[in-house]
Write a protein that holds these residues in place. Structure first.
Motif, PDB file in Angstrom:
ATOM      1  N   TYR A 152      -5.788  -3.748   5.686  1.00 10.57           N
ATOM      2  CA  TYR A 152      -4.958  -4.968   5.647  1.00 10.57           C
ATOM      3  C   TYR A 152      -4.336  -5.258   7.015  1.00 10.57           C
ATOM      4  O   TYR A 152      -4.170  -6.410   7.380  1.00 10.57           O
ATOM      5  CB  TYR A 152      -3.878  -4.847   4.575  1.00 10.57           C
ATOM      6  CG  TYR A 152      -4.450  -4.940   3.186  1.00 10.57           C
ATOM      7  CD1 TYR A 152      -5.070  -6.111   2.747  1.00 10.57           C
ATOM      8  CD2 TYR A 152      -4.412  -3.857   2.315  1.00 10.57           C
ATOM      9  CE1 TYR A 152      -5.624  -6.185   1.468  1.00 10.57           C
ATOM     10  CE2 TYR A 152      -4.960  -3.932   1.045  1.00 10.57           C
ATOM     11  CZ  TYR A 152      -5.560  -5.100   0.629  1.00 10.57           C
ATOM     12  OH  TYR A 152      -6.113  -5.191  -0.620  1.00 10.57           O
ATOM     13  N   ASN A 175      -5.886  -1.816  -6.534  1.00 12.90           N
ATOM     14  CA  ASN A 175      -6.249  -1.988  -5.118  1.00 12.90           C
ATOM     15  C   ASN A 175      -6.830  -0.680  -4.577  1.00 12.90           C
ATOM     16  O   ASN A 175      -6.265   0.386  -4.784  1.00 12.90           O
ATOM     17  CB  ASN A 175      -5.021  -2.370  -4.287  1.00 12.90           C
ATOM     18  CG  ASN A 175      -5.316  -2.288  -2.805  1.00 12.90           C
ATOM     19  OD1 ASN A 175      -6.210  -2.982  -2.309  1.00 12.90           O
ATOM     20  ND2 ASN A 175      -4.619  -1.423  -2.101  1.00 12.90           N
ATOM     21  N   CYS A 235       0.837  -1.220   0.000  1.00 11.52           N
ATOM     22  CA  CYS A 235       0.000   0.000   0.000  1.00 11.52           C
ATOM     23  C   CYS A 235       0.864   1.260   0.000  1.00 11.52           C
ATOM     24  O   CYS A 235       0.462   2.292  -0.523  1.00 11.52           O
ATOM     25  CB  CYS A 235      -0.916   0.020   1.229  1.00 11.52           C
ATOM     26  SG  CYS A 235      -2.304  -1.090   1.100  1.00 11.52           S
ATOM     27  N   ASP A 236       2.066   1.168   0.608  1.00 14.44           N
ATOM     28  CA  ASP A 236       2.971   2.318   0.710  1.00 14.44           C
ATOM     29  C   ASP A 236       3.730   2.591  -0.592  1.00 14.44           C
ATOM     30  O   ASP A 236       4.259   3.685  -0.771  1.00 14.44           O
ATOM     31  CB  ASP A 236       4.020   2.048   1.807  1.00 14.44           C
ATOM     32  CG  ASP A 236       3.604   2.631   3.140  1.00 14.44           C
ATOM     33  OD1 ASP A 236       2.670   3.456   3.131  1.00 14.44           O
ATOM     34  OD2 ASP A 236       4.190   2.255   4.166  1.00 14.44           O
ATOM     35  N   CYS A 249      -7.240 -10.142  -3.817  1.00 15.59           N
ATOM     36  CA  CYS A 249      -6.350  -9.011  -3.485  1.00 15.59           C
ATOM     37  C   CYS A 249      -5.073  -9.060  -4.327  1.00 15.59           C
ATOM     38  O   CYS A 249      -4.605  -8.031  -4.825  1.00 15.59           O
ATOM     39  CB  CYS A 249      -5.968  -9.036  -2.002  1.00 15.59           C
ATOM     40  SG  CYS A 249      -7.358  -8.818  -0.900  1.00 15.59           S
ATOM     41  N   ARG A 269      -8.256  -0.813  -1.256  1.00 12.56           N
ATOM     42  CA  ARG A 269      -8.354  -0.966   0.212  1.00 12.56           C
ATOM     43  C   ARG A 269      -7.159  -0.301   0.889  1.00 12.56           C
ATOM     44  O   ARG A 269      -6.060  -0.278   0.326  1.00 12.56           O
ATOM     45  CB  ARG A 269      -8.416  -2.450   0.582  1.00 12.56           C
ATOM     46  CG  ARG A 269      -9.649  -3.127   0.028  1.00 12.56           C
ATOM     47  CD  ARG A 269      -9.635  -4.620   0.215  1.00 12.56           C
ATOM     48  NE  ARG A 269     -10.506  -5.232  -0.772  1.00 12.56           N
ATOM     49  CZ  ARG A 269     -10.100  -5.695  -1.942  1.00 12.56           C
ATOM     50  NH1 ARG A 269      -8.828  -5.647  -2.277  1.00 12.56           N
ATOM     51  NH2 ARG A 269     -10.965  -6.209  -2.793  1.00 12.56           N
ATOM     52  N   SER A 270      -7.403   0.214   2.099  1.00 13.06           N
ATOM     53  CA  SER A 270      -6.359   0.981   2.793  1.00 13.06           C
ATOM     54  C   SER A 270      -5.364   0.068   3.513  1.00 13.06           C
ATOM     55  O   SER A 270      -5.636  -1.116   3.744  1.00 13.06           O
ATOM     56  CB  SER A 270      -7.003   1.905   3.827  1.00 13.06           C
ATOM     57  OG  SER A 270      -7.534   1.109   4.862  1.00 13.06           O
ATOM     58  N   GLN A 271      -4.256   0.698   3.895  1.00 11.36           N
ATOM     59  CA  GLN A 271      -3.246  -0.036   4.656  1.00 11.36           C
ATOM     60  C   GLN A 271      -3.827  -0.498   5.992  1.00 11.36           C
ATOM     61  O   GLN A 271      -3.567  -1.614   6.437  1.00 11.36           O
ATOM     62  CB  GLN A 271      -2.064   0.893   4.901  1.00 11.36           C
ATOM     63  CG  GLN A 271      -0.847   0.159   5.377  1.00 11.36           C
ATOM     64  CD  GLN A 271       0.301   1.102   5.603  1.00 11.36           C
ATOM     65  OE1 GLN A 271       0.171   2.044   6.377  1.00 11.36           O
ATOM     66  NE2 GLN A 271       1.406   0.851   4.943  1.00 11.36           N
ATOM     67  N   PHE A 284      -3.895  -6.061  -6.770  1.00  7.99           N
ATOM     68  CA  PHE A 284      -2.586  -5.383  -6.704  1.00  7.99           C
ATOM     69  C   PHE A 284      -1.851  -5.545  -8.046  1.00  7.99           C
ATOM     70  O   PHE A 284      -1.234  -4.597  -8.525  1.00  7.99           O
ATOM     71  CB  PHE A 284      -1.733  -5.962  -5.571  1.00  7.99           C
ATOM     72  CG  PHE A 284      -1.965  -5.297  -4.239  1.00  7.99           C
ATOM     73  CD1 PHE A 284      -1.579  -3.975  -4.025  1.00  7.99           C
ATOM     74  CD2 PHE A 284      -2.547  -5.991  -3.191  1.00  7.99           C
ATOM     75  CE1 PHE A 284      -1.784  -3.349  -2.783  1.00  7.99           C
ATOM     76  CE2 PHE A 284      -2.758  -5.384  -1.953  1.00  7.99           C
ATOM     77  CZ  PHE A 284      -2.377  -4.064  -1.744  1.00  7.99           C
ATOM     78  N   SER A 318       6.851  -1.410  -6.074  1.00  2.83           N
ATOM     79  CA  SER A 318       5.509  -1.970  -6.283  1.00  2.83           C
ATOM     80  C   SER A 318       5.580  -3.204  -7.184  1.00  2.83           C
ATOM     81  O   SER A 318       4.907  -4.210  -6.924  1.00  2.83           O
ATOM     82  CB  SER A 318       4.608  -0.892  -6.908  1.00  2.83           C
ATOM     83  OG  SER A 318       3.399  -1.465  -7.310  1.00  2.83           O
TER      84      SER A 318
END
Ligand code: HEM
Length: 154
Positions: free
Chosen positions: A131, A124, A45-46, A115, A126-128, A119, A54
């Motif tokens: 997860y 994606n 996510c970062d 998921c 959804r937030s960090q 990705f 990534s």
């Protein structure tokens, strides 16, 4: 002298023990992946979309899922069903509860598969934090499953 029937029984018990060992080995591999994959999602996510980081996460997630998590789940299921069938454990209360939780674990597995695909396609949403919290679901299920199968409380 041991009767033919006694020999057959000893062979069946030995077979049961070997399959149980295989089952536990597969469970360890499946759980290792199920506990680590959401951690990778948290770090992913970062990482900026298109960055080298990534792309590296994509490869790590895909390989972990395809090479470890998927085959380990198949072996866990096959060996577990053999154990339940051969010792008629499917009549026990603890087994019914364990089975329900394993179905939930398999549902989480299916969700993780989605998921990984999200990705991989850079979609994606959804937030960090999501997860981080979801990370605890396979952990909680694993603890309950192991207690049920070892303690057999009912
Ligand atoms: C996929 C479906 C599964 C089935 C059908 C299944 C079924 C079984 C059965 C029948 C046994 C033998 C119990 C005995 O001999 O007393 C067993 C053992 C065991 N299972 Fe599973 N299982 C499954 C998945 C799992 C999962 C997901 C875990 C852990 C997260 C797990 C952990 C264990 C452990 C630790 C043992 C050894 C218990 C002992 O010998 O005391 N199983 N399983």
């Amino acid at each position: 002298m041991v009767s033919v029937e006694g020999q057959g029984q000893a062979r069946a018990i030995a077979m049961y023990e070997w399959i149980k060992a295989l089952h536990v080995i597969a469970v360890i591999a499946w759980m290792a992946g199920m506990l680590y994959l959401p951690r990778l999602f948290v770090y992913h996510c970062d990482a900026e979309v298109g960055s080298r980081q990534s792309e590296t996460f994509k490869v790590m997630e895909w390989r972990l899922f395809k090479a470890i998590i998927n085959p380990a789940m198949v072996v866990t299921w096959l060996a577990g069903l053999y154990l339940a069938w051969s010792a008629h454990l499917y009549v026990s209360g603890w087994f019914h509860a364990k089975f329900a939780l394993v179905l939930l674990m398999s549902g989480v597995h299916g969700f993780f598969s989605r998921c990984v695909k999200d990705f991989a396609a850079d979609r994606n949403t959804r937030s960090q934090k999501f997860y981080r919290i979801f990370n605890e679901v396979p952990t909680a299920l694993m603890i309950l499953i192991v207690v049920l199968v070892v303690v057999k409380p009912f």
